[in-house]
Design a protein around this motif. Structure first.
Motif, PDB file in Angstrom:
ATOM      1  N   GLY A   5       0.790  -1.225   0.000  1.00 31.92           N
ATOM      2  CA  GLY A   5       0.000   0.000   0.000  1.00 31.92           C
ATOM      3  C   GLY A   5       0.822   1.274   0.000  1.00 31.92           C
ATOM      4  N   ARG A   6       2.062   1.178  -0.373  1.00 34.92           N
ATOM      5  CA  ARG A   6       2.945   2.349  -0.379  1.00 34.92           C
ATOM      6  C   ARG A   6       3.231   2.760  -1.821  1.00 34.92           C
ATOM      7  NH1 ARG A   6       7.403  -0.043   3.546  1.00 34.92           N
ATOM      8  NH2 ARG A   6       8.546   1.800   2.898  1.00 34.92           N
ATOM      9  N   GLU A   7       2.138   3.105  -2.534  1.00 27.65           N
ATOM     10  CA  GLU A   7       2.235   3.402  -3.962  1.00 27.65           C
ATOM     11  C   GLU A   7       3.124   4.603  -4.258  1.00 27.65           C
ATOM     12  OE1 GLU A   7      -0.797   2.707  -2.548  1.00 27.65           O
ATOM     13  OE2 GLU A   7      -1.163   0.778  -3.513  1.00 27.65           O
ATOM     14  N   ASP A   8       3.000   5.659  -3.440  1.00 32.32           N
ATOM     15  CA  ASP A   8       3.807   6.858  -3.691  1.00 32.32           C
ATOM     16  C   ASP A   8       5.302   6.551  -3.608  1.00 32.32           C
ATOM     17  OD1 ASP A   8       1.540   8.354  -4.075  1.00 32.32           O
ATOM     18  OD2 ASP A   8       1.470   9.115  -2.014  1.00 32.32           O
ATOM     19  N   GLU A   9       5.680   5.760  -2.631  1.00 28.67           N
ATOM     20  CA  GLU A   9       7.086   5.384  -2.499  1.00 28.67           C
ATOM     21  C   GLU A   9       7.524   4.497  -3.664  1.00 28.67           C
ATOM     22  OE1 GLU A   9       8.417   4.175   1.529  1.00 28.67           O
ATOM     23  OE2 GLU A   9       6.360   4.735   2.113  1.00 28.67           O
ATOM     24  N   ALA A  10       6.645   3.603  -4.095  1.00 29.64           N
ATOM     25  CA  ALA A  10       6.959   2.723  -5.232  1.00 29.64           C
ATOM     26  C   ALA A  10       7.145   3.548  -6.497  1.00 29.64           C
ATOM     27  CB  ALA A  10       5.854   1.688  -5.414  1.00 29.64           C
ATOM     28  N   LEU A  11       6.277   4.536  -6.704  1.00 33.74           N
ATOM     29  CA  LEU A  11       6.412   5.399  -7.878  1.00 33.74           C
ATOM     30  C   LEU A  11       7.699   6.209  -7.824  1.00 33.74           C
ATOM     31  CD1 LEU A  11       2.725   6.601  -8.298  1.00 33.74           C
ATOM     32  CD2 LEU A  11       4.005   5.120  -9.854  1.00 33.74           C
ATOM     33  N   GLN A  12       8.047   6.717  -6.650  1.00 29.57           N
ATOM     34  CA  GLN A  12       9.291   7.484  -6.509  1.00 29.57           C
ATOM     35  C   GLN A  12      10.509   6.594  -6.762  1.00 29.57           C
ATOM     36  OE1 GLN A  12       9.658  10.844  -6.214  1.00 29.57           O
ATOM     37  NE2 GLN A  12      11.784  10.298  -6.660  1.00 29.57           N
ATOM     38  N   LEU A  13      10.422   5.351  -6.325  1.00 28.90           N
ATOM     39  CA  LEU A  13      11.501   4.407  -6.582  1.00 28.90           C
ATOM     40  C   LEU A  13      11.684   4.201  -8.088  1.00 28.90           C
ATOM     41  CD1 LEU A  13      13.602   2.455  -5.386  1.00 28.90           C
ATOM     42  CD2 LEU A  13      11.817   0.706  -5.370  1.00 28.90           C
ATOM     43  N   CYS A  14      10.564   4.134  -8.820  1.00 30.96           N
ATOM     44  CA  CYS A  14      10.642   3.980 -10.279  1.00 30.96           C
ATOM     45  C   CYS A  14      11.265   5.208 -10.927  1.00 30.96           C
ATOM     46  CB  CYS A  14       9.250   3.721 -10.853  1.00 30.96           C
ATOM     47  SG  CYS A  14       8.638   2.073 -10.506  1.00 30.96           S
ATOM     48  N   VAL A  15      10.920   6.402 -10.439  1.00 35.19           N
ATOM     49  CA  VAL A  15      11.522   7.634 -10.969  1.00 35.19           C
ATOM     50  C   VAL A  15      13.036   7.601 -10.754  1.00 35.19           C
ATOM     51  CG1 VAL A  15      11.652  10.151 -10.655  1.00 35.19           C
ATOM     52  CG2 VAL A  15       9.423   9.013 -10.687  1.00 35.19           C
ATOM     53  N   ASP A  16      13.426   7.220  -9.547  1.00 36.63           N
ATOM     54  CA  ASP A  16      14.867   7.139  -9.250  1.00 36.63           C
ATOM     55  C   ASP A  16      15.550   6.064 -10.089  1.00 36.63           C
ATOM     56  OD1 ASP A  16      14.424   9.126  -7.376  1.00 36.63           O
ATOM     57  OD2 ASP A  16      14.343   7.739  -5.666  1.00 36.63           O
ATOM     58  N   TRP A  17      14.872   4.951 -10.270  1.00 37.23           N
ATOM     59  CA  TRP A  17      15.408   3.861 -11.083  1.00 37.23           C
ATOM     60  C   TRP A  17      15.604   4.318 -12.517  1.00 37.23           C
ATOM     61  CZ3 TRP A  17      12.204  -1.270 -11.880  1.00 37.23           C
ATOM     62  CH2 TRP A  17      12.973  -2.205 -12.558  1.00 37.23           C
ATOM     63  N   ALA A  18      14.625   5.053 -13.056  1.00 39.73           N
ATOM     64  CA  ALA A  18      14.714   5.549 -14.435  1.00 39.73           C
ATOM     65  C   ALA A  18      15.875   6.526 -14.591  1.00 39.73           C
ATOM     66  CB  ALA A  18      13.409   6.212 -14.844  1.00 39.73           C
ATOM     67  N   LYS A  19      16.140   7.322 -13.557  1.00 39.66           N
ATOM     68  CA  LYS A  19      17.280   8.247 -13.609  1.00 39.66           C
ATOM     69  C   LYS A  19      18.600   7.477 -13.590  1.00 39.66           C
ATOM     70  CE  LYS A  19      14.915  12.111 -11.406  1.00 39.66           C
ATOM     71  NZ  LYS A  19      14.778  12.889 -10.156  1.00 39.66           N
ATOM     72  N   ALA A  20      18.636   6.414 -12.798  1.00 41.83           N
ATOM     73  CA  ALA A  20      19.870   5.627 -12.674  1.00 41.83           C
ATOM     74  C   ALA A  20      20.122   4.734 -13.882  1.00 41.83           C
ATOM     75  CB  ALA A  20      19.808   4.769 -11.405  1.00 41.83           C
ATOM     76  N   ALA A  21      19.047   4.224 -14.475  1.00 41.50           N
ATOM     77  CA  ALA A  21      19.184   3.305 -15.622  1.00 41.50           C
ATOM     78  C   ALA A  21      18.156   3.677 -16.695  1.00 41.50           C
ATOM     79  CB  ALA A  21      18.986   1.872 -15.157  1.00 41.50           C
ATOM     80  N   PRO A  22      18.378   4.803 -17.371  1.00 45.54           N
ATOM     81  CA  PRO A  22      17.366   5.280 -18.325  1.00 45.54           C
ATOM     82  C   PRO A  22      17.160   4.390 -19.547  1.00 45.54           C
ATOM     83  CG  PRO A  22      19.358   6.620 -18.460  1.00 45.54           C
ATOM     84  CD  PRO A  22      19.532   5.689 -17.294  1.00 45.54           C
ATOM     85  N   SER A  23      18.062   3.472 -19.809  1.00 47.22           N
ATOM     86  CA  SER A  23      17.895   2.603 -20.972  1.00 47.22           C
ATOM     87  C   SER A  23      17.377   1.213 -20.597  1.00 47.22           C
ATOM     88  CB  SER A  23      19.211   2.483 -21.744  1.00 47.22           C
ATOM     89  OG  SER A  23      20.198   1.922 -20.914  1.00 47.22           O
ATOM     90  N   ASP A  24      16.971   1.026 -19.354  1.00 48.40           N
ATOM     91  CA  ASP A  24      16.428  -0.252 -18.909  1.00 48.40           C
ATOM     92  C   ASP A  24      14.918  -0.257 -19.134  1.00 48.40           C
ATOM     93  OD1 ASP A  24      15.629  -2.580 -17.686  1.00 48.40           O
ATOM     94  OD2 ASP A  24      16.533  -2.126 -15.738  1.00 48.40           O
ATOM     95  N   PRO A  25      14.426  -1.052 -20.087  1.00 46.81           N
ATOM     96  CA  PRO A  25      12.995  -1.035 -20.376  1.00 46.81           C
ATOM     97  C   PRO A  25      12.130  -1.543 -19.216  1.00 46.81           C
ATOM     98  CG  PRO A  25      14.103  -2.696 -21.708  1.00 46.81           C
ATOM     99  CD  PRO A  25      15.155  -1.962 -20.962  1.00 46.81           C
ATOM    100  N   GLN A  26      12.690  -2.388 -18.367  1.00 46.45           N
ATOM    101  CA  GLN A  26      11.902  -2.952 -17.268  1.00 46.45           C
ATOM    102  C   GLN A  26      11.392  -1.874 -16.318  1.00 46.45           C
ATOM    103  OE1 GLN A  26      10.733  -5.976 -17.141  1.00 46.45           O
ATOM    104  NE2 GLN A  26       9.637  -5.487 -15.264  1.00 46.45           N
ATOM    105  N   VAL A  27      12.173  -0.807 -16.133  1.00 47.94           N
ATOM    106  CA  VAL A  27      11.740   0.263 -15.233  1.00 47.94           C
ATOM    107  C   VAL A  27      10.453   0.908 -15.751  1.00 47.94           C
ATOM    108  CG1 VAL A  27      13.159   2.083 -16.285  1.00 47.94           C
ATOM    109  CG2 VAL A  27      12.432   2.304 -13.934  1.00 47.94           C
TER     110      VAL A  27
END
Length: 195
Positions: A5-27
């Motif tokens: 139930g921690r959707e906001d944190e999960a979404l923020q994790l995805c934003v951070d993941w995309a910044k760290a690995a912008p060419s990873d399609p899984q993110v």
């Protein structure tokens, strides 16, 4: 995080993941799926579409995007992606199969039947080998229809399975014809889809 139930944190994790690995399609698949499940479908589609932006012209990226779109109920968009897979790899059955599966998952039996016919015509033996996967998708649709209380859809899906040889999920009409006359015993004929 989203499971708890921690959707906001999960979404923020995805934003951070995309910044760290912008060419990873899984993110982008994960991020877009979270957005769609959180009710932000308008933001989910562009996020999911980044999968093919990262690897343009890659059939695997289109297939991954199509599967993600199908998973969040964006069936028409998913089919477009699988059509692109079929265009990019015309010698392979994967794109055509996924089109059939998407129509079936969406409950669009008429189009699923049409596309399955195309699949059988192009890749006869392969289509037959895919019947277990087709049955799996059909059974998922049947279970979803049962849960929603849609008896007509359950019957329609089971009939479709029977007509298309998916025996493990099929509903078959079997007729028993008994004939007799004064000179013979009773003759019993059972007629089903097999003849």
């Amino acid at each position: 995080l989203s499971v708890h139930g921690r959707e906001d944190e999960a979404l923020q994790l995805c934003v951070d993941w995309a910044k760290a690995a912008p060419s990873d399609p899984q993110v982008y698949v994960r991020w877009g799926t979270l957005l769609a499940k959180g009710g932000h479908r308008d933001r989910a589609k562009p996020t999911l579409s980044t999968v093919v932006d990262v690897r343009p012209g890659d059939p695997n990226s289109h297939a991954r995007l199509g599967a993600a779109l199908r998973d969040v109920g964006m069936y028409a968009d998913a089919i477009v992606q699988f059509q692109e897979v079929a265009r990019l790899r015309p010698e392979e059955h994967g794109g055509q199969w996924e089109i059939v599966a998407t129509h079936l998952t969406a409950g669009n039996l008429e189009l699923a039947t049409q596309e399955f016919t195309v699949l059988k015509q192009k890749w006869g033996g392969v289509a037959e080998g895919l019947r277990p996967r087709l049955a799996e998708h059909a059974l998922q649709g049947i279970e979803a229809a049962k849960k929603s209380g849609d008896a007509a859809r359950v019957k329609k899906l089971r009939t479709w399975c029977g007509e298309n040889g998916v025996v493990e999920a099929g509903l078959f009409e079997i007729r028993i014809v008994m004939t007799w006359d004064a000179m013979s015993d009773v003759d019993l004929d059972v007629r089903g889809p097999w003849g």
